[in-house]
Design a protein around this motif. Structure first.
Motif, PDB file in Angstrom:
ATOM      1  N   THR A   1       0.842  -1.184   0.000  1.00  0.00           N
ATOM      2  CA  THR A   1       0.000   0.000   0.000  1.00  0.00           C
ATOM      3  C   THR A   1       0.882   1.240   0.000  1.00  0.00           C
ATOM      4  OG1 THR A   1      -0.086   0.098   2.405  1.00  0.00           O
ATOM      5  CG2 THR A   1      -1.800  -1.207   1.297  1.00  0.00           C
ATOM      6  N   VAL A   2       0.278   2.384  -0.235  1.00  0.00           N
ATOM      7  CA  VAL A   2       1.037   3.636  -0.255  1.00  0.00           C
ATOM      8  C   VAL A   2       1.742   3.884   1.083  1.00  0.00           C
ATOM      9  CG1 VAL A   2       0.844   6.138  -0.493  1.00  0.00           C
ATOM     10  CG2 VAL A   2      -0.348   4.643  -2.091  1.00  0.00           C
ATOM     11  N   PRO A   3       1.058   3.687   2.230  1.00  0.00           N
ATOM     12  CA  PRO A   3       1.785   3.880   3.501  1.00  0.00           C
ATOM     13  C   PRO A   3       2.971   2.932   3.659  1.00  0.00           C
ATOM     14  CG  PRO A   3      -0.571   3.901   3.895  1.00  0.00           C
ATOM     15  CD  PRO A   3      -0.369   3.489   2.461  1.00  0.00           C
ATOM     16  N   ASP A   4       2.839   1.675   3.180  1.00  0.00           N
ATOM     17  CA  ASP A   4       3.953   0.734   3.256  1.00  0.00           C
ATOM     18  C   ASP A   4       5.130   1.213   2.418  1.00  0.00           C
ATOM     19  OD1 ASP A   4       2.462  -0.933   4.872  1.00  0.00           O
ATOM     20  OD2 ASP A   4       1.870  -2.271   3.238  1.00  0.00           O
ATOM     21  N   LYS A   5       4.846   1.702   1.225  1.00  0.00           N
ATOM     22  CA  LYS A   5       5.901   2.207   0.354  1.00  0.00           C
ATOM     23  C   LYS A   5       6.574   3.433   0.971  1.00  0.00           C
ATOM     24  CE  LYS A   5       4.007   0.464  -3.955  1.00  0.00           C
ATOM     25  NZ  LYS A   5       3.451   0.783  -5.262  1.00  0.00           N
ATOM     26  N   ALA A   6       5.785   4.291   1.588  1.00  0.00           N
ATOM     27  CA  ALA A   6       6.347   5.481   2.234  1.00  0.00           C
ATOM     28  C   ALA A   6       7.234   5.071   3.401  1.00  0.00           C
ATOM     29  CB  ALA A   6       5.226   6.406   2.707  1.00  0.00           C
ATOM     30  N   ALA A   7       6.802   4.081   4.171  1.00  0.00           N
ATOM     31  CA  ALA A   7       7.609   3.599   5.294  1.00  0.00           C
ATOM     32  C   ALA A   7       8.918   3.000   4.781  1.00  0.00           C
ATOM     33  CB  ALA A   7       6.839   2.566   6.109  1.00  0.00           C
ATOM     34  N   ASP A   8       8.853   2.233   3.708  1.00  0.00           N
ATOM     35  CA  ASP A   8      10.060   1.652   3.131  1.00  0.00           C
ATOM     36  C   ASP A   8      11.008   2.735   2.626  1.00  0.00           C
ATOM     37  OD1 ASP A   8       9.327  -0.944   3.710  1.00  0.00           O
ATOM     38  OD2 ASP A   8       8.580  -1.380   1.696  1.00  0.00           O
ATOM     39  N   ALA A   9      10.474   3.770   2.002  1.00  0.00           N
ATOM     40  CA  ALA A   9      11.311   4.869   1.513  1.00  0.00           C
ATOM     41  C   ALA A   9      11.977   5.588   2.685  1.00  0.00           C
ATOM     42  CB  ALA A   9      10.470   5.849   0.693  1.00  0.00           C
ATOM     43  N   TRP A  10      11.231   5.762   3.765  1.00  0.00           N
ATOM     44  CA  TRP A  10      11.799   6.410   4.953  1.00  0.00           C
ATOM     45  C   TRP A  10      12.918   5.556   5.530  1.00  0.00           C
ATOM     46  CZ3 TRP A  10      12.594   5.148  10.014  1.00  0.00           C
ATOM     47  CH2 TRP A  10      12.980   6.183  10.853  1.00  0.00           C
ATOM     48  N   ILE A  11      12.710   4.248   5.625  1.00  0.00           N
ATOM     49  CA  ILE A  11      13.741   3.344   6.158  1.00  0.00           C
ATOM     50  C   ILE A  11      14.994   3.418   5.298  1.00  0.00           C
ATOM     51  CG2 ILE A  11      14.359   0.912   6.495  1.00  0.00           C
ATOM     52  CD1 ILE A  11      11.409   0.461   7.371  1.00  0.00           C
ATOM     53  N   THR A  12      14.824   3.374   3.972  1.00  0.00           N
ATOM     54  CA  THR A  12      15.972   3.447   3.063  1.00  0.00           C
ATOM     55  C   THR A  12      16.752   4.734   3.276  1.00  0.00           C
ATOM     56  OG1 THR A  12      14.893   2.060   1.392  1.00  0.00           O
ATOM     57  CG2 THR A  12      16.674   3.489   0.627  1.00  0.00           C
ATOM     58  N   ALA A  13      16.049   5.856   3.334  1.00  0.00           N
ATOM     59  CA  ALA A  13      16.708   7.151   3.542  1.00  0.00           C
ATOM     60  C   ALA A  13      17.410   7.204   4.892  1.00  0.00           C
ATOM     61  CB  ALA A  13      15.685   8.278   3.435  1.00  0.00           C
ATOM     62  N   LYS A  14      16.780   6.666   5.920  1.00  0.00           N
ATOM     63  CA  LYS A  14      17.360   6.676   7.267  1.00  0.00           C
ATOM     64  C   LYS A  14      18.618   5.816   7.321  1.00  0.00           C
ATOM     65  CE  LYS A  14      17.365   7.684  11.656  1.00  0.00           C
ATOM     66  NZ  LYS A  14      17.857   8.965  12.108  1.00  0.00           N
TER      67      LYS A  14
END
Length: 119
Positions: free
Chosen positions: A41-54
């Motif tokens: 879902t969009v929230p899952d993708k956003a969470a994954d993008a945040w993890i990658t950036a972090k």
């Protein structure tokens, strides 16, 4: 009397039909949900993008980890590291740093290779 009997039978048949349809509707809903669970879902993708950036930012500020040679990707909380590291100690440090980021479920370092000539 006959009308009363017909009415009772119709009500009974309606209830039977309603109860028979309920399991079919439930099965269809479960099938629909199982198909949706394979797509992020969009929230899952956003969470994954945040993890990658972090993880990338943590690498940039961590001594002993060369962030420029390590690629980071995240899918459903699973961080995958790939690229080249100078030593086994750097590989271990990169895994520890990634694992410490909030939201990370696991870290896959199988894509990290030691640079030629280094241990």
């Amino acid at each position: 009397m006959r009308t009363h009997l017909i009415r009772k039978n119709l009500v009974a048949m309606g209830l039977i039909a309603a109860f028979a349809a309920a399991p079919l509707a439930q099965a269809a809903a479960q099938e629909s949900m199982s198909k949706d669970s394979t797509n992020q879902t969009v929230p899952d993708k956003a969470a994954d993008a945040w993890i990658t950036a972090k993880v990338k930012s943590e690498f940039a500020t961590t001594k002993g980890v060369d962030a420029t040679d390590i690629s980071v990707s995240t899918n459903d909380g699973v961080v995958t590291l790939s690229g080249h590291v100078g030593s086994a100690a750097e590989k271990t440090k990169a895994e520890q740093v990634a694992r410490a980021v909030k939201g990370v479920k696991s870290v896959d370092t199988s894509g990290l290779t030691l640079s030629a000539g280094d241990d």
